[in-house]
Write a protein that holds these residues in place. Structure first.
Motif, PDB file in Angstrom:
ATOM      1  N   TYR A  34       0.755  -1.289   0.026  1.00 62.32           N
ATOM      2  CA  TYR A  34       0.036  -0.012   0.084  1.00 62.32           C
ATOM      3  C   TYR A  34       0.851   1.311   0.092  1.00 62.32           C
ATOM      4  O   TYR A  34       1.995   1.334   0.576  1.00 62.32           O
ATOM      5  CB  TYR A  34      -0.873   0.050   1.304  1.00 62.32           C
ATOM      6  CG  TYR A  34      -1.790  -1.184   1.249  1.00 62.32           C
ATOM      7  CD1 TYR A  34      -3.017  -1.334   0.760  1.00 62.32           C
ATOM      8  CD2 TYR A  34      -1.368  -2.245   1.921  1.00 62.32           C
ATOM      9  CE1 TYR A  34      -3.691  -2.256   0.696  1.00 62.32           C
ATOM     10  CE2 TYR A  34      -2.159  -3.453   2.067  1.00 62.32           C
ATOM     11  CZ  TYR A  34      -3.390  -3.471   1.272  1.00 62.32           C
ATOM     12  OH  TYR A  34      -4.256  -4.638   1.259  1.00 62.32           O
ATOM     13  N   ARG A  35       0.468   2.382  -0.512  1.00 66.97           N
ATOM     14  CA  ARG A  35       0.952   3.649  -0.638  1.00 66.97           C
ATOM     15  C   ARG A  35       0.627   4.453   0.494  1.00 66.97           C
ATOM     16  O   ARG A  35      -0.479   4.319   0.949  1.00 66.97           O
ATOM     17  CB  ARG A  35       0.726   4.256  -1.860  1.00 66.97           C
ATOM     18  CG  ARG A  35      -0.758   4.599  -2.299  1.00 66.97           C
ATOM     19  CD  ARG A  35      -0.977   5.420  -3.408  1.00 66.97           C
ATOM     20  NE  ARG A  35      -2.238   5.691  -3.665  1.00 66.97           N
ATOM     21  CZ  ARG A  35      -2.955   7.005  -3.173  1.00 66.97           C
ATOM     22  NH1 ARG A  35      -2.326   7.770  -2.439  1.00 66.97           N
ATOM     23  NH2 ARG A  35      -4.037   6.801  -3.456  1.00 66.97           N
ATOM     24  N   HIS A  36       1.492   5.220   0.918  1.00 66.98           N
ATOM     25  CA  HIS A  36       1.194   6.399   2.124  1.00 66.98           C
ATOM     26  C   HIS A  36       0.507   7.455   1.179  1.00 66.98           C
ATOM     27  O   HIS A  36       0.699   8.007   0.002  1.00 66.98           O
ATOM     28  CB  HIS A  36       2.303   7.143   2.536  1.00 66.98           C
ATOM     29  CG  HIS A  36       2.405   8.182   3.519  1.00 66.98           C
ATOM     30  ND1 HIS A  36       1.764   7.855   4.574  1.00 66.98           N
ATOM     31  CD2 HIS A  36       2.771   9.312   3.293  1.00 66.98           C
ATOM     32  CE1 HIS A  36       1.786   9.198   5.487  1.00 66.98           C
ATOM     33  NE2 HIS A  36       2.290  10.215   4.533  1.00 66.98           N
ATOM     34  N   THR A  37      -0.460   8.065   1.803  1.00 67.91           N
ATOM     35  CA  THR A  37      -1.175   9.261   1.275  1.00 67.91           C
ATOM     36  C   THR A  37      -0.973  10.585   2.330  1.00 67.91           C
ATOM     37  O   THR A  37      -1.166  10.246   3.602  1.00 67.91           O
ATOM     38  CB  THR A  37      -2.505   8.783   1.012  1.00 67.91           C
ATOM     39  OG1 THR A  37      -3.426  10.058   0.697  1.00 67.91           O
ATOM     40  CG2 THR A  37      -3.502   8.453   2.239  1.00 67.91           C
TER      41      THR A  37
ATOM     42  N   GLU B  75       5.669  10.826   7.711  1.00 70.40           N
ATOM     43  CA  GLU B  75       6.717   9.804   7.093  1.00 70.40           C
ATOM     44  C   GLU B  75       7.886   9.684   7.842  1.00 70.40           C
ATOM     45  O   GLU B  75       8.763  10.721   8.207  1.00 70.40           O
ATOM     46  CB  GLU B  75       7.054  10.245   5.669  1.00 70.40           C
ATOM     47  CG  GLU B  75       5.732  10.263   4.877  1.00 70.40           C
ATOM     48  CD  GLU B  75       6.073  10.633   3.248  1.00 70.40           C
ATOM     49  OE1 GLU B  75       6.729   9.742   2.602  1.00 70.40           O
ATOM     50  OE2 GLU B  75       5.528  11.572   3.064  1.00 70.40           O
TER      51      GLU B  75
ATOM     52  N   THR C  10      -0.856  -0.539  -3.962  1.00 69.69           N
ATOM     53  CA  THR C  10       0.095   0.062  -5.209  1.00 69.69           C
ATOM     54  C   THR C  10      -0.040  -1.124  -6.225  1.00 69.69           C
ATOM     55  O   THR C  10      -0.766  -2.189  -5.918  1.00 69.69           O
ATOM     56  CB  THR C  10       1.420  -0.146  -4.510  1.00 69.69           C
ATOM     57  OG1 THR C  10       1.800  -1.336  -4.054  1.00 69.69           O
ATOM     58  CG2 THR C  10       1.583   1.166  -3.445  1.00 69.69           C
TER      59      THR C  10
END
Length: 226
Positions: free
Chosen positions: A69-72, A99, A226
């Motif tokens: 998964y991506r960071h938002t 982050e 992702t």
């Protein structure tokens, strides 16, 4: 409760914290105001900042967990459509994110205008991406399923397994609210929905709210994959 594929099987959840900045059981039906949630958020943030710093200093995790998964930066862009349909129209109005080398997190608080004589609803969404520590051994062991960090305690509530979500998913139910937590590799997701009102306000359809939380969790995980 709700059966597959929807569902089988204190609170204030705050995000983990940044070193530089920080964002801001007994069963009772009437809950406190929204400010109490945001107050609890600060303590959870500070605790998680220390945790992230320890992980970086020790660097003791040889194998980083899989993260699909991506960071938002703005988790409020992912709406709680199903929960809104089962309660009231909620809007994401407080987003934070950070982050770090060991941990990325994103958080959104959802609310709705107060209507006299009706239940008020609030919701929180939190996504943690563990880039060094493997969260699986501690998942479900304490508040937010992360070994005691966070402002919501799972003790005193009913905990059920939820099939078909990530590697493992738990639904924690208490009078006045529910939380859904999902573990998938190094990613941990949570959606918390709370309601409060006076003694004459009608209770919500908790099964419908929880089914909606499962649906919105699926949508959230799909949106960040992702």
């Amino acid at each position: 409760m709700i059966s597959e594929p929807e569902l089988e099987g204190e609170w204030d959840a705050g995000p983990p914290a940044a070193p530089a900045q920080e964002p801001d059981a007994p069963r009772e039906r009437v809950r406190g105001p929204r400010t109490a949630w945001l107050w609890g958020l600060g303590g959870a943030v500070a605790a998680s900042a220390v945790w992230a710093g320890v992980l970086v200093a020790q660097d003791r995790f040889a194998d980083a967990p899989r993260i699909a998964y991506r960071h938002t930066e703005d988790l409020c862009k992912v709406p709680l459509t199903a929960v809104s349909a089962s309660t009231v129209q909620l809007s994401g109005d407080y987003a934070r994110h950070e982050e770090h080398p060991a941990l990325d997190w994103a958080y959104c608080a959802h609310g709705a205008p107060y209507t006299e004589g009706r239940l008020s609803y609030e919701a929180e969404v939190l996504v943690r991406l563990h880039k060094k520590a493997d969260p699986r051994p501690e998942f479900g062991a304490g508040p937010t399923g992360l070994g005691g960090r966070g402002a919501m305690a799972t003790s005193g509530g009913e905990v059920e397994q939820v099939p078909g979500l990530g590697e493992r998913a738990l639904l924690i139910s208490r009078v006045g609210g529910s939380r859904l937590e999902v573990l998938d590799g190094g990613a941990v997701f949570s959606i918390t929905v709370q309601w409060y009102g006076g003694p004459d306000t009608a209770d919500p359809d908790e099964d419908a709210v929880q089914a909606a939380m499962v649906e919105d969790m699926r949508n959230l995980m799909t949106a960040l994959r992702t």
